[in-house]
Design a protein around this motif. Structure first.
Motif, PDB file in Angstrom:
ATOM      1  N   TYR A 118      -7.943   3.260  -2.918  1.00 37.80           N
ATOM      2  CA  TYR A 118      -6.941   2.874  -2.220  1.00 37.80           C
ATOM      3  C   TYR A 118      -7.437   2.706  -0.890  1.00 37.80           C
ATOM      4  O   TYR A 118      -6.965   1.924  -0.244  1.00 37.80           O
ATOM      5  CB  TYR A 118      -5.625   3.990  -2.026  1.00 37.80           C
TER       6      TYR A 118
ATOM      7  N   LEU B 276       0.813  -1.247  -0.064  1.00 38.68           N
ATOM      8  CA  LEU B 276      -0.033   0.075   0.222  1.00 38.68           C
ATOM      9  C   LEU B 276       1.087   1.397   0.090  1.00 38.68           C
ATOM     10  O   LEU B 276       0.295   2.807  -0.213  1.00 38.68           O
ATOM     11  CB  LEU B 276      -1.094  -0.214   1.133  1.00 38.68           C
TER      12      LEU B 276
ATOM     13  N   GLN C 214      -0.268   4.037  -3.363  1.00 44.67           N
ATOM     14  CA  GLN C 214      -0.739   5.273  -2.131  1.00 44.67           C
ATOM     15  C   GLN C 214      -0.886   6.039  -3.847  1.00 44.67           C
ATOM     16  O   GLN C 214      -1.717   7.168  -3.772  1.00 44.67           O
ATOM     17  CB  GLN C 214      -0.582   5.188  -1.153  1.00 44.67           C
TER      18      GLN C 214
END
Length: 222
Positions: A186, A174, A178
């Protein structure tokens, strides 16, 4: 069997089947291809791992979008996605195939029908010799495969001997995602993976972790 559904879970390859053939086997029938078959030439390899994918699955897109997960799919044997255990007996042959430098590990996607496809991974395992280990076909229950992958503890080793913090693979992923994901997508994935982490904390089976060498990613160990 407790199986994941590739139609309702289209984002990630689902571990399904592994075939290993002894190099000394004398009982194999000669394959006769028919027009409705897809033939995959695995060369000198004698192990094939099969993953079910959604019909729209794009391997190249997956590799770009989920590079951390793609790394784990590439390196770890299919058994890890089934039980979260990184057995060196299974890890060794695939690891050697990846880093032997002779392009001895391959991945390929083919279609089964309009809704379902199959991703094949193949490599050589000299331990399947008819004596130490016989030829086999293994089907897997796979309902926890994504939890084992997303929640696998991962740390990075630096060239000076220091290490990063150890945290779930999905958090490393992540951090990379992002900057390029739409905020809504997201947040959706973040919530989903955090749910898996909560399930993982309450589970009796916790996945083994990985130590990755920065830049080259050449070392992976439990």
């Amino acid at each position: 069997m407790k199986m994941a559904d590739p139609i309702s879970s289209p984002e990630f390859p689902i571990p399904f089947l592994k075939i290993g053939v002894s190099r000394e086997s004398t009982q194999l029938r000669k394959f006769r291809a028919k027009k409705n078959y897809t033939v995959i030439d695995i060369g000198s390899a004698n192990v094939v791992e099969l993953f079910i994918v959604n019909g729209d699955f794009d391997l190249e897109k997956f590799m770009r979008k989920w590079e951390m997960f793609d790394l784990l799919y590439t390196v770890v044997p299919i058994e890890y996605f089934v039980n979260g255990n990184l057995s060196k007996g299974f890890l060794g042959p695939k690891y050697e195939a990846i880093y032997s430098g002779n392009e001895s590990l391959f991945r390929f996607k083919t279609m089964v029908n309009e809704q379902i496809g199959m991703m094949a991974v193949w490599y050589a395992d000299n331990k399947i010799d008819g004596s130490k280990q016989r030829s086999f076909v293994s089907f897997y229950e796979n309902q926890d495969y994504l939890r084992f992958m997303a929640c696998a503890p991962v740390e990075y080793k630096y060239h000076n001997g220091s290490k990063s913090e150890r945290k779930p693979a999905y958090k490393w992923q992540l951090e990379r995602s992002q900057q390029r994901m739409d905020p809504a997508e997201y947040d959706n994935w973040k919530c989903y993976f955090e749910k898996l982490e909560r399930e993982n904390e309450n589970s009796d089976i916790l996945p083994d972790g990985f130590s990755l060498e920065v830049a080259t990613h050449k070392d992976i160990m439990p």
